[in-house]
Design a protein around this motif. Structure first.
Motif, PDB file in Angstrom:
ATOM      1  N   GLU A  13       0.836  -1.194   0.000  1.00 23.98           N
ATOM      2  CA  GLU A  13       0.000   0.000   0.000  1.00 23.98           C
ATOM      3  C   GLU A  13       0.871   1.244   0.000  1.00 23.98           C
ATOM      4  O   GLU A  13       2.005   1.227   0.495  1.00 23.98           O
ATOM      5  N   VAL A  14       0.323   2.312  -0.563  1.00 27.32           N
ATOM      6  CA  VAL A  14       1.064   3.567  -0.697  1.00 27.32           C
ATOM      7  C   VAL A  14       0.347   4.664   0.077  1.00 27.32           C
ATOM      8  O   VAL A  14      -0.851   4.901  -0.125  1.00 27.32           O
ATOM      9  N   GLN A  15       1.077   5.314   0.969  1.00 28.84           N
ATOM     10  CA  GLN A  15       0.530   6.459   1.706  1.00 28.84           C
ATOM     11  C   GLN A  15       0.556   7.681   0.803  1.00 28.84           C
ATOM     12  O   GLN A  15       1.590   8.014   0.225  1.00 28.84           O
ATOM     13  N   VAL A  16      -0.587   8.345   0.668  1.00 32.87           N
ATOM     14  CA  VAL A  16      -0.677   9.503  -0.211  1.00 32.87           C
ATOM     15  C   VAL A  16      -1.280  10.696   0.535  1.00 32.87           C
ATOM     16  O   VAL A  16      -1.999  10.543   1.526  1.00 32.87           O
ATOM     17  N   LEU A  17      -0.986  11.878   0.025  1.00 27.23           N
ATOM     18  CA  LEU A  17      -1.601  13.115   0.479  1.00 27.23           C
ATOM     19  C   LEU A  17      -2.045  13.886  -0.760  1.00 27.23           C
ATOM     20  O   LEU A  17      -1.306  13.971  -1.744  1.00 27.23           O
ATOM     21  N   GLY A  18      -3.245  14.443  -0.717  1.00 30.69           N
ATOM     22  CA  GLY A  18      -3.735  15.255  -1.814  1.00 30.69           C
ATOM     23  C   GLY A  18      -4.301  16.560  -1.294  1.00 30.69           C
ATOM     24  O   GLY A  18      -4.797  16.621  -0.158  1.00 30.69           O
ATOM     25  N   ASP A  19      -4.247  17.614  -2.123  1.00 27.51           N
ATOM     26  CA  ASP A  19      -4.727  18.925  -1.661  1.00 27.51           C
ATOM     27  C   ASP A  19      -6.126  19.259  -2.146  1.00 27.51           C
ATOM     28  O   ASP A  19      -6.651  20.331  -1.866  1.00 27.51           O
ATOM     29  N   GLY A  20      -6.762  18.329  -2.891  1.00 24.75           N
ATOM     30  CA  GLY A  20      -8.098  18.575  -3.399  1.00 24.75           C
ATOM     31  C   GLY A  20      -8.132  19.374  -4.684  1.00 24.75           C
ATOM     32  O   GLY A  20      -9.195  19.575  -5.268  1.00 24.75           O
ATOM     33  N   GLN A  21      -6.965  19.820  -5.161  1.00 23.81           N
ATOM     34  CA  GLN A  21      -6.870  20.613  -6.386  1.00 23.81           C
ATOM     35  C   GLN A  21      -6.175  19.850  -7.515  1.00 23.81           C
ATOM     36  O   GLN A  21      -5.852  20.437  -8.545  1.00 23.81           O
ATOM     37  N   GLY A  22      -5.949  18.563  -7.293  1.00 27.65           N
ATOM     38  CA  GLY A  22      -5.274  17.777  -8.310  1.00 27.65           C
ATOM     39  C   GLY A  22      -3.791  17.600  -8.074  1.00 27.65           C
ATOM     40  O   GLY A  22      -3.087  17.011  -8.898  1.00 27.65           O
ATOM     41  N   ASN A  23      -3.308  18.106  -6.950  1.00 28.44           N
ATOM     42  CA  ASN A  23      -1.901  17.911  -6.579  1.00 28.44           C
ATOM     43  C   ASN A  23      -1.803  16.815  -5.530  1.00 28.44           C
ATOM     44  O   ASN A  23      -2.594  16.784  -4.588  1.00 28.44           O
ATOM     45  N   ALA A  24      -0.823  15.940  -5.693  1.00 25.51           N
ATOM     46  CA  ALA A  24      -0.690  14.808  -4.765  1.00 25.51           C
ATOM     47  C   ALA A  24       0.763  14.384  -4.652  1.00 25.51           C
ATOM     48  O   ALA A  24       1.558  14.582  -5.578  1.00 25.51           O
ATOM     49  N   ILE A  25       1.096  13.811  -3.504  1.00 23.65           N
ATOM     50  CA  ILE A  25       2.417  13.233  -3.290  1.00 23.65           C
ATOM     51  C   ILE A  25       2.243  11.885  -2.596  1.00 23.65           C
ATOM     52  O   ILE A  25       1.210  11.608  -2.000  1.00 23.65           O
TER      53      ILE A  25
END
Length: 506
Positions: A225-237
């Motif tokens: 599994e991959v931990q992700v973060l997104g800003d709700g604007q289409g940007n993610a890491i």
């Protein structure tokens, strides 16, 4: 939490608009969130059923509100009461933790409708990713690999015929499910129809949704599994991957980061697929994209968890990030905490889930009371828990009692430190899997990184040992008691004036 592996230092409280946050959860995850709130200078609100009135998470919060229900779980699933509690205490936001209402789109929508901030993704995204079928379709349309599958129909017989055309083995899964419920492996056409009916019945019972689907079952798969973060604007890491292959009853008991024996190019491909999915969904907040990895190097999208994961501490350990703080900052509109290129990993971390269960009896849940808790301490160790001496362990909640999380400069060191910590950890009064976890970590196959979701079943004979007799247990308890200074002094010290008389007694 260790100083050398601590999460990033808190920002000034004025940088975050939330003054008070209610945590819609209990136990160790509520305590975990409260720690970050305290570090950020944000007031905290706990909720509790009457049976939890003296619980650690209640004592740790600045305020506490009792919620009612026919059972403790029913109370924690009553979104209306929880929102009312948030409004009554002047909370600005609600953090759902994991489990309970954390992935309930209706609850997320109701929180926002009440004028509060939901610290998680929006309701539409939860609904999209919470339904395994819509999530699979969305992933496939974005070029994320999915396993060959058959979607559900109301006609179980027709579904079985279409599923058989894919070839065996197959995995039958609940469309709205999780935690291994409504899931079974089918290896022949003769058992397919019955397995589909049983899975549909179980899915209806647990999730109120009897839809099931079938997909190619990957033999000896790894769960990555991959931990992700997104800003709700289409940007993610992404914050790298975790290995979650050691499971019992389709539920994880040991997780680690990074995954063992994963080629750099394969790691990059899996993490890139996760980011691609999250960015396309315009996902906001923390989440986890889960994959099945075959021995041939092929990987398939499994599901997305739109919340904080139980195993998030291993990611925190190797990145130095506080994921709860990141959640709060994103919810506050601050965006991602850093660019992808700034995310670095250091060393290796392992999490062991301490559960009230008996591995010798197919991991059946156990009950009892915490008679003694002795926790190892080290700068590389975290013991996530909400346990108190005398606390009753019942079947009201999940059998997981705590999480032991250990960091090391490399995987071998992390394993060695974890085993040593498990051997030092003492929890008396209820049967747990502590010794079992140490045996798993010490097994040659685990040390070699030869992992798959059938690991527990494959090595059962080597991992499960006969339970000691009552006499042996009594002797062990006496020996443990004699090791405590307070007990020893009480039992053997002789008060004055008798101590001055010598060995002679009347």
């Amino acid at each position: 939490m260790s100083s050398s592996h601590a999460t990033n230092p808190p920002a000034a409280a004025t940088s975050i608009p939330f003054k008070r946050i209610l945590v819609a959860n209990r136990g160790e995850i509520a305590c975990r969130v409260f720690r970050t709130l305290n570090a950020l200078g944000i007031a905290s609100v706990a909720i509790h059923h009457r049976v939890e009135a003296r619980a650690k998470h209640v004592r740790m919060a600045d305020q506490a509100v009792e919620i009612s229900g026919e059972t403790p779980v029913a109370a924690h699933l009553d979104g209306r009461q929880i929102i009312e509690a948030a409004l009554a205490t002047g909370a600005d936001a609600i953090h759902p933790g994991y489990g309970f209402l954390s992935e309930n789109a209706g609850f997320a929508k109701a929180v926002v409708a009440a004028g509060l901030t939901f610290i998680g993704p929006d309701a539409a995204t939860i609904a999209l990713m919470g339904d395994k079928i819509s999530a699979r379709n969305f992933a496939a349309a974005r070029g994320v690999p999915v396993a060959p599958s058959v979607m559900p129909t109301q006609d179980i017989d027709a579904f079985a015929r279409d599923a058989a055309a894919i070839g065996f083995p197959l995995l039958i899964k609940a469309a709205a499910g999780g935690g291994g419920k409504g899931m079974s492996i089918v290896r022949s056409a003769s058992e397919l129809t019955q397995a589909a009916r049983l899975a549909a019945s179980e899915a209806q019972r647990y999730f109120g949704d009897g839809r099931v689907y079938a997909e190619t079952y990957v033999e000896r798969p790894r769960h990555i599994e991959v931990q992700v973060l997104g800003d709700g604007q289409g940007n993610a890491i992404h914050l790298f991957e975790r290995e979650c292959s050691v499971q019992r009853r389709f539920q994880k008991i040991i997780e680690e980061a990074p995954a063992a024996n994963l080629a750099p190019e394969l790691r990059e491909a899996i993490c890139a697929a996760a980011v691609r999915l999250v960015a396309a969904a315009k996902y906001r907040n923390a989440g986890t994209v889960e994959f099945i990895l075959g021995a041939d190097g092929r990987f398939f999208f499994l599901e997305m968890n739109t919340r904080l994961q139980v195993e998030h501490p291993v990611t925190e350990m190797i990145t130095g990030l506080d994921l709860v703080r990141a959640q709060i900052e994103i919810a506050a509109g601050h965006g991602l905490p850093m660019a992808q290129g700034a995310v670095a990993q250091h060393g290796h971390a392992i999490e062991c889930r301490i559960c009230a269960e008996d591995p010798a009896r197919e991991f059946l849940p156990e009950t009892g009371a915490v008679r003694y808790l002795g926790v190892p301490e080290a700068e590389y160790l975290r013991f996530e828990n909400a346990l108190d001496p005398g606390q009753k362990i019942t079947t009201d909640f999940d059998p997981m009692l705590a999480k032991l999380v250990v960091h090391g400069p490399n995987r071998d060191a992390a394993i060695a430190r974890s085993i040593a910590a498990l051997k030092e950890l003492a929890l008396l009064g209820v049967t747990t899997n502590i010794d079992y976890l140490a045996r798993v970590l010490g097994h040659p196959a685990f040390r070699a990184g030869d992992l798959h979701t059938g690991f527990v079943a494959e090595h059962r004979e080597a991992l499960v040992i006969d339970q000691p007799t009552p006499d042996v247990l009594h002797q062990a308890l006496i020996a443990a008691a004699l090791g405590f200074r307070e007990f020893h002094d009480l039992a053997f010290s002789v008060p004055e004036p008798h101590a001055s008389i010598g060995q002679w007694r009347n």
